[in-house]
Motif scaffolding. Structure first.
Motif, PDB file in Angstrom:
ATOM      1  N   UNK A   1      71.003  59.893 109.737  1.00  0.00           N
ATOM      2  CA  UNK A   1      70.856  61.254 110.213  1.00  0.00           C
ATOM      3  C   UNK A   1      69.382  61.633 110.143  1.00  0.00           C
ATOM      4  N   UNK A   2      68.876  62.212 111.197  1.00  0.00           N
ATOM      5  CA  UNK A   2      67.499  62.680 111.215  1.00  0.00           C
ATOM      6  C   UNK A   2      67.450  64.109 110.707  1.00  0.00           C
ATOM      7  N   UNK A   3      66.265  64.479 110.238  1.00  0.00           N
ATOM      8  CA  UNK A   3      66.098  65.848 109.759  1.00  0.00           C
ATOM      9  C   UNK A   3      66.505  66.827 110.846  1.00  0.00           C
ATOM     10  N   UNK A   4      66.124  66.555 112.094  1.00  0.00           N
ATOM     11  CA  UNK A   4      66.452  67.493 113.168  1.00  0.00           C
ATOM     12  C   UNK A   4      67.941  67.523 113.453  1.00  0.00           C
ATOM     13  N   UNK A   5      68.689  66.488 113.076  1.00  0.00           N
ATOM     14  CA  UNK A   5      70.131  66.515 113.269  1.00  0.00           C
ATOM     15  C   UNK A   5      70.792  67.499 112.319  1.00  0.00           C
ATOM     16  N   UNK A   6      70.121  67.839 111.240  1.00  0.00           N
ATOM     17  CA  UNK A   6      70.631  68.892 110.361  1.00  0.00           C
ATOM     18  C   UNK A   6      70.587  70.216 111.095  1.00  0.00           C
ATOM     19  N   UNK A   7      69.710  70.281 112.080  1.00  0.00           N
ATOM     20  CA  UNK A   7      69.610  71.486 112.876  1.00  0.00           C
ATOM     21  C   UNK A   7      68.635  72.488 112.304  1.00  0.00           C
ATOM     22  N   UNK A  37      58.022  63.504 106.752  1.00  0.00           N
ATOM     23  CA  UNK A  37      58.483  64.499 105.786  1.00  0.00           C
ATOM     24  C   UNK A  37      58.319  63.988 104.364  1.00  0.00           C
ATOM     25  N   UNK A  38      58.041  64.897 103.457  1.00  0.00           N
ATOM     26  CA  UNK A  38      58.019  64.555 102.036  1.00  0.00           C
ATOM     27  C   UNK A  38      59.432  64.739 101.484  1.00  0.00           C
ATOM     28  N   UNK A  39      59.644  64.282 100.264  1.00  0.00           N
ATOM     29  CA  UNK A  39      60.937  64.469  99.609  1.00  0.00           C
ATOM     30  C   UNK A  39      61.263  65.960  99.535  1.00  0.00           C
ATOM     31  N   UNK A  40      60.281  66.757  99.165  1.00  0.00           N
ATOM     32  CA  UNK A  40      60.497  68.208  99.080  1.00  0.00           C
ATOM     33  C   UNK A  40      60.825  68.812 100.448  1.00  0.00           C
ATOM     34  N   UNK A  54      73.560  66.307 103.340  1.00  0.00           N
ATOM     35  CA  UNK A  54      72.826  65.287 104.081  1.00  0.00           C
ATOM     36  C   UNK A  54      71.573  64.817 103.348  1.00  0.00           C
ATOM     37  N   UNK A  55      71.220  65.464 102.259  1.00  0.00           N
ATOM     38  CA  UNK A  55      69.966  65.176 101.561  1.00  0.00           C
ATOM     39  C   UNK A  55      69.844  63.714 101.147  1.00  0.00           C
ATOM     40  N   UNK A  56      70.863  63.149 100.508  1.00  0.00           N
ATOM     41  CA  UNK A  56      70.774  61.764 100.031  1.00  0.00           C
ATOM     42  C   UNK A  56      70.566  60.778 101.170  1.00  0.00           C
ATOM     43  N   UNK A  57      71.301  60.956 102.259  1.00  0.00           N
ATOM     44  CA  UNK A  57      71.162  60.060 103.410  1.00  0.00           C
ATOM     45  C   UNK A  57      69.767  60.168 104.024  1.00  0.00           C
ATOM     46  N   UNK A  59      67.013  61.181 102.493  1.00  0.00           N
ATOM     47  CA  UNK A  59      66.026  60.621 101.564  1.00  0.00           C
ATOM     48  C   UNK A  59      66.034  59.094 101.599  1.00  0.00           C
ATOM     49  N   UNK A  60      67.193  58.490 101.791  1.00  0.00           N
ATOM     50  CA  UNK A  60      67.260  57.028 101.924  1.00  0.00           C
ATOM     51  C   UNK A  60      66.506  56.572 103.170  1.00  0.00           C
ATOM     52  N   UNK A  61      66.656  57.313 104.254  1.00  0.00           N
ATOM     53  CA  UNK A  61      65.921  56.990 105.482  1.00  0.00           C
ATOM     54  C   UNK A  61      64.424  57.153 105.279  1.00  0.00           C
ATOM     55  N   UNK A  62      64.050  58.196 104.568  1.00  0.00           N
ATOM     56  CA  UNK A  62      62.636  58.445 104.291  1.00  0.00           C
ATOM     57  C   UNK A  62      62.038  57.302 103.466  1.00  0.00           C
ATOM     58  N   UNK A  63      62.774  56.841 102.479  1.00  0.00           N
ATOM     59  CA  UNK A  63      62.308  55.747 101.624  1.00  0.00           C
ATOM     60  C   UNK A  63      62.114  54.470 102.439  1.00  0.00           C
ATOM     61  N   UNK A  64      63.011  54.209 103.375  1.00  0.00           N
ATOM     62  CA  UNK A  64      62.899  53.016 104.216  1.00  0.00           C
ATOM     63  C   UNK A  64      61.713  53.111 105.168  1.00  0.00           C
TER      64      UNK A  64
END
Length: 90
Positions: A1-7, A37-40, A54-57, A59-64
Motif C-alpha cells: 500500500x502506498x501512502x497515497x492509497x491511504x488517501x 517519507x520518514x517514519x514519522x 496501514x502503518x506497519x505495511x 513502514x515495511x515498504x519504506x524500509x525496503x
C-alpha cells in the motif's frame, strides 16, 4: 500500500499539510514520489487519513525502499558525471 492509497482527509493537500503541520510542497512531493517519507511522516499520514492499521505495511515498504535510495543519493554526491562514466566503462 502506498501512502497515497491511504488517501487524504476530506479536502485539499493544503488542508492535509495544515493538519500534519508541514508545507503543501512536502505533501505534493510525497504524493508524487519526489521525496521519501520518514517514519514519522508515514505514521502521521496514516493516522490523519483514518488508516492507522496501514502503518506497519507502509513502514515495511519504506524500509525496503531506503537502502537503494540512500545508495543512489550517496553515488550522486559528486554529481551525475561519475555515475554516468561507470555506465560507459562497461
Amino acid at each position: 500500500m502506498k501512502v497515497t492509497q491511504c488517501g487524504r482527509v476530506r479536502g485539499s493537500g493544503q488542508q492535509l499539510a495544515d493538519l500534519l503541520g508541514c508545507s503543501y510542497s512536502k505533501i505534493y512531493k510525497l504524493e508524487n514520489g519526489q521525496q521519501t517519507a520518514t517514519v514519522d511522516d508515514v505514521r502521521a499520514w496514516a493516522e490523519a487519513t483514518g488508516h492507522p492499521e496501514a502503518t506497519d505495511e507502509l513502514l515495511a515498504s519504506l524500509t525496503a525502499l531506503e537502502p537503494p535510495a540512500h545508495s543512489w543519493r550517496t553515488r550522486l554526491t559528486f554529481g551525475h558525471l561519475p555515475v554516468q562514466q561507470t555506465w560507459t566503462q562497461k
